[in-house]
Design a protein around this motif. Structure first.
Motif, PDB file in Angstrom:
ATOM      1  N   ALA A 162       0.851  -1.182   0.000  1.00 22.46           N
ATOM      2  CA  ALA A 162       0.000   0.000   0.000  1.00 22.46           C
ATOM      3  C   ALA A 162       0.884   1.228   0.000  1.00 22.46           C
ATOM      4  CB  ALA A 162      -0.930   0.032   1.215  1.00 22.46           C
ATOM      5  N   ASP A 163       0.533   2.204  -0.796  1.00 20.07           N
ATOM      6  CA  ASP A 163       1.175   3.514  -0.755  1.00 20.07           C
ATOM      7  C   ASP A 163       0.459   4.297   0.335  1.00 20.07           C
ATOM      8  OD1 ASP A 163       1.901   6.170  -1.091  1.00 20.07           O
ATOM      9  OD2 ASP A 163       1.854   6.087  -3.279  1.00 20.07           O
ATOM     10  N   VAL A 164       1.153   4.591   1.432  1.00 19.39           N
ATOM     11  CA  VAL A 164       0.476   5.190   2.582  1.00 19.39           C
ATOM     12  C   VAL A 164      -0.016   6.600   2.302  1.00 19.39           C
ATOM     13  CG1 VAL A 164       1.706   3.753   4.252  1.00 19.39           C
ATOM     14  CG2 VAL A 164       2.612   6.031   3.656  1.00 19.39           C
ATOM     15  N   SER A 165       0.484   7.230   1.239  1.00 21.74           N
ATOM     16  CA  SER A 165       0.000   8.570   0.900  1.00 21.74           C
ATOM     17  C   SER A 165      -1.343   8.536   0.181  1.00 21.74           C
ATOM     18  CB  SER A 165       1.029   9.304   0.032  1.00 21.74           C
ATOM     19  OG  SER A 165       1.113   8.749  -1.265  1.00 21.74           O
ATOM     20  N   ARG A 166      -1.837   7.343  -0.132  1.00 24.67           N
ATOM     21  CA  ARG A 166      -3.124   7.180  -0.816  1.00 24.67           C
ATOM     22  C   ARG A 166      -4.120   6.526   0.135  1.00 24.67           C
ATOM     23  NH1 ARG A 166      -2.449   7.984  -6.316  1.00 24.67           N
ATOM     24  NH2 ARG A 166      -0.262   8.028  -7.011  1.00 24.67           N
ATOM     25  N   GLU A 167      -5.067   7.320   0.606  1.00 27.61           N
ATOM     26  CA  GLU A 167      -5.959   6.822   1.655  1.00 27.61           C
ATOM     27  C   GLU A 167      -6.758   5.582   1.254  1.00 27.61           C
ATOM     28  OE1 GLU A 167      -8.912   8.451   5.121  1.00 27.61           O
ATOM     29  OE2 GLU A 167      -8.815   9.581   3.253  1.00 27.61           O
ATOM     30  N   PRO A 168      -7.292   5.467   0.035  1.00 31.96           N
ATOM     31  CA  PRO A 168      -8.015   4.241  -0.310  1.00 31.96           C
ATOM     32  C   PRO A 168      -7.155   2.986  -0.159  1.00 31.96           C
ATOM     33  CG  PRO A 168      -8.504   5.951  -1.907  1.00 31.96           C
ATOM     34  CD  PRO A 168      -7.367   6.466  -1.052  1.00 31.96           C
ATOM     35  N   GLU A 169      -5.867   3.083  -0.501  1.00 36.53           N
ATOM     36  CA  GLU A 169      -4.985   1.932  -0.347  1.00 36.53           C
ATOM     37  C   GLU A 169      -4.744   1.619   1.123  1.00 36.53           C
ATOM     38  OE1 GLU A 169      -1.413   1.973  -2.702  1.00 36.53           O
ATOM     39  OE2 GLU A 169      -2.403   2.964  -4.399  1.00 36.53           O
ATOM     40  N   VAL A 170      -4.654   2.648   1.949  1.00 36.84           N
ATOM     41  CA  VAL A 170      -4.468   2.442   3.392  1.00 36.84           C
ATOM     42  C   VAL A 170      -5.684   1.762   3.998  1.00 36.84           C
ATOM     43  CG1 VAL A 170      -4.212   3.618   5.612  1.00 36.84           C
ATOM     44  CG2 VAL A 170      -2.833   4.338   3.651  1.00 36.84           C
ATOM     45  N   LYS A 171      -6.866   2.228   3.627  1.00 30.97           N
ATOM     46  CA  LYS A 171      -8.096   1.610   4.143  1.00 30.97           C
ATOM     47  C   LYS A 171      -8.176   0.145   3.744  1.00 30.97           C
ATOM     48  CE  LYS A 171     -11.182   5.635   4.414  1.00 30.97           C
ATOM     49  NZ  LYS A 171     -12.421   6.242   3.873  1.00 30.97           N
ATOM     50  N   ALA A 172      -7.866  -0.138   2.488  1.00 29.51           N
ATOM     51  CA  ALA A 172      -7.904  -1.526   2.021  1.00 29.51           C
ATOM     52  C   ALA A 172      -6.886  -2.384   2.758  1.00 29.51           C
ATOM     53  CB  ALA A 172      -7.654  -1.574   0.517  1.00 29.51           C
ATOM     54  N   MET A 173      -5.723  -1.819   3.031  1.00 28.03           N
ATOM     55  CA  MET A 173      -4.691  -2.554   3.776  1.00 28.03           C
ATOM     56  C   MET A 173      -5.177  -2.893   5.179  1.00 28.03           C
ATOM     57  SD  MET A 173      -0.751  -1.430   4.669  1.00 28.03           S
ATOM     58  CE  MET A 173      -1.238   0.169   5.368  1.00 28.03           C
ATOM     59  N   ALA A 174      -5.732  -1.923   5.879  1.00 30.54           N
ATOM     60  CA  ALA A 174      -6.213  -2.162   7.242  1.00 30.54           C
ATOM     61  C   ALA A 174      -7.320  -3.213   7.252  1.00 30.54           C
ATOM     62  CB  ALA A 174      -6.720  -0.857   7.855  1.00 30.54           C
ATOM     63  N   GLU A 175      -8.203  -3.148   6.276  1.00 32.68           N
ATOM     64  CA  GLU A 175      -9.280  -4.134   6.186  1.00 32.68           C
ATOM     65  C   GLU A 175      -8.727  -5.529   5.939  1.00 32.68           C
ATOM     66  OE1 GLU A 175     -11.791  -2.655   3.122  1.00 32.68           O
ATOM     67  OE2 GLU A 175     -12.571  -0.987   4.345  1.00 32.68           O
ATOM     68  N   THR A 176      -7.712  -5.643   5.098  1.00 35.22           N
ATOM     69  CA  THR A 176      -7.106  -6.943   4.813  1.00 35.22           C
ATOM     70  C   THR A 176      -6.454  -7.531   6.061  1.00 35.22           C
ATOM     71  OG1 THR A 176      -6.710  -6.362   2.501  1.00 35.22           O
ATOM     72  CG2 THR A 176      -5.375  -8.136   3.430  1.00 35.22           C
ATOM     73  N   VAL A 177      -5.707  -6.689   6.791  1.00 38.03           N
ATOM     74  CA  VAL A 177      -5.056  -7.164   8.017  1.00 38.03           C
ATOM     75  C   VAL A 177      -6.103  -7.621   9.028  1.00 38.03           C
ATOM     76  CG1 VAL A 177      -3.587  -6.504   9.969  1.00 38.03           C
ATOM     77  CG2 VAL A 177      -3.030  -5.696   7.665  1.00 38.03           C
ATOM     78  N   ALA A 178      -7.154  -6.819   9.211  1.00 32.91           N
ATOM     79  CA  ALA A 178      -8.189  -7.159  10.191  1.00 32.91           C
ATOM     80  C   ALA A 178      -8.958  -8.414   9.787  1.00 32.91           C
ATOM     81  CB  ALA A 178      -9.143  -5.986  10.365  1.00 32.91           C
ATOM     82  N   GLN A 179      -9.196  -8.583   8.499  1.00 32.41           N
ATOM     83  CA  GLN A 179      -9.897  -9.781   8.042  1.00 32.41           C
ATOM     84  C   GLN A 179      -9.043 -11.028   8.259  1.00 32.41           C
ATOM     85  OE1 GLN A 179     -10.900  -8.917   3.971  1.00 32.41           O
ATOM     86  NE2 GLN A 179     -12.574  -7.530   4.527  1.00 32.41           N
ATOM     87  N   ARG A 180      -7.764 -10.876   8.074  1.00 33.11           N
ATOM     88  CA  ARG A 180      -6.866 -12.038   8.214  1.00 33.11           C
ATOM     89  C   ARG A 180      -6.666 -12.416   9.674  1.00 33.11           C
ATOM     90  NH1 ARG A 180      -1.792 -13.421   4.460  1.00 33.11           N
ATOM     91  NH2 ARG A 180      -0.837 -15.082   5.673  1.00 33.11           N
ATOM     92  N   TRP A 181      -6.551 -11.417  10.545  1.00 35.23           N
ATOM     93  CA  TRP A 181      -6.193 -11.688  11.932  1.00 35.23           C
ATOM     94  C   TRP A 181      -7.256 -11.277  12.948  1.00 35.23           C
ATOM     95  CZ3 TRP A 181      -0.572  -9.667  11.013  1.00 35.23           C
ATOM     96  CH2 TRP A 181       0.225 -10.740  10.552  1.00 35.23           C
ATOM     97  N   GLY A 182      -8.337 -10.696  12.482  1.00 39.50           N
ATOM     98  CA  GLY A 182      -9.426 -10.357  13.393  1.00 39.50           C
ATOM     99  C   GLY A 182      -9.389  -8.947  13.931  1.00 39.50           C
ATOM    100  N   THR A 183      -8.207  -8.333  13.965  1.00 38.14           N
ATOM    101  CA  THR A 183      -8.093  -6.975  14.506  1.00 38.14           C
ATOM    102  C   THR A 183      -6.720  -6.408  14.189  1.00 38.14           C
ATOM    103  OG1 THR A 183      -8.471  -5.612  16.475  1.00 38.14           O
ATOM    104  CG2 THR A 183      -7.176  -7.637  16.772  1.00 38.14           C
TER     105      THR A 183
END
Length: 246
Positions: free
Chosen positions: A62-83
């Motif tokens: 994810a390019d952290v300067s691009r908010e949509p990519e950051v949101k998608a990254m956080a969602e992926t991490v949370a989906q994989r590990w629960g939080t």
């Protein structure tokens, strides 16, 4: 906070301080999402190192300067590990421009450094905060710099961006209290790839430090983990610079 079993996201986790803190978090029992933007090979190597030592990790772009990519990254991490329990905002860039050469500082330099170093950290904190709030606790460490304290560094925009990171840290600590702690670790010169081609300059600097040598990425990683663990710490800017700012 006991780091065992915690789920951590480390931005810019493929190299330097990011790799060192990813490895140390895994060593202390956390699962680590290793973020990268361009350093895919290095991030995958960080993951392999963690897994070879029995830890859990995966790389995520994810390019952290691009908010949509950051949101998608956080969602992926949370989906994989629960939080997401822990966030280390390490991803940063610089430009090497003489401090007195104001004419060489372009709008592009300002936009890139603030987009990644400041807005990127805010986007990541905002994306991770809901998961931390939901469980009633969490911890964030932003990687600042003594450049943000002394006003000098690799370039004027870099120093100003890191001063902004320190301000962001204090503001987020107030905004996210009492359940999420937010601190910053401000390194001095650390021998990472930013110093490639400038090794002699680093050697000269080391000789002038109170401790006689610069901090290593592992030194910074230990302080980041200490800040994540310390329950009574928030809103603080912690320098680790071998006496450079004295």
């Amino acid at each position: 906070m006991d780091l065992r079993g915690k789920k951590a996201l480390v931005t810019g986790g493929g190299t330097g301080i990011g790799r060192a803190v990813s490895l140390l978090l895994a060593e202390r029992g956390a699962s680590v999402a290793v973020n990268y933007s361009r350093s895919a090979q290095e991030a995958e190597e960080t993951v392999r190192l963690i897994q070879s030592r029995g830890g859990q990790a995966f790389a995520i772009r994810a390019d952290v300067s691009r908010e949509p990519e950051v949101k998608a990254m956080a969602e992926t991490v949370a989906q994989r590990w629960g939080t997401i329990d822990l966030l280390v905002n390490n991803a940063s860039v610089t430009r090497h421009i003489a401090m007195d050469d104001l004419e060489s500082i372009s709008d592009e330099a300002w936009d890139e450094l603030f987009g990644i170093n400041v807005k990127g950290m805010f986007y990541c904190a905002r994306a991770a905060a809901p998961y931390m709030k939901k469980q009633g606790r969490g911890a964030i460490v932003n990687v600042g710099s003594i450049a943000g304290i002394t006003g000098t560094g690799s370039s004027l925009p870099y120093a100003v961006s890191k001063a902004a990171v320190h301000g962001l840290t204090r503001s987020l600590a107030k905004a996210l209290a009492p359940h999420i702690r937010v601190n910053a670790v401000a390194p001095g010169a650390v021998l990472t790839r930013w110093w490639e081609g400038r090794e002699r300059q680093m050697e000269q600097l080391a000789g002038s430090l109170l401790l006689g040598e610069t901090a290593s990425p592992e030194d910074i990683a230990h302080m980041i983990c200490a800040a994540l663990e310390q329950e009574a710490l928030t809103g603080q800017i912690i320098t680790v610079d071998a006496g450079q700012s004295m």
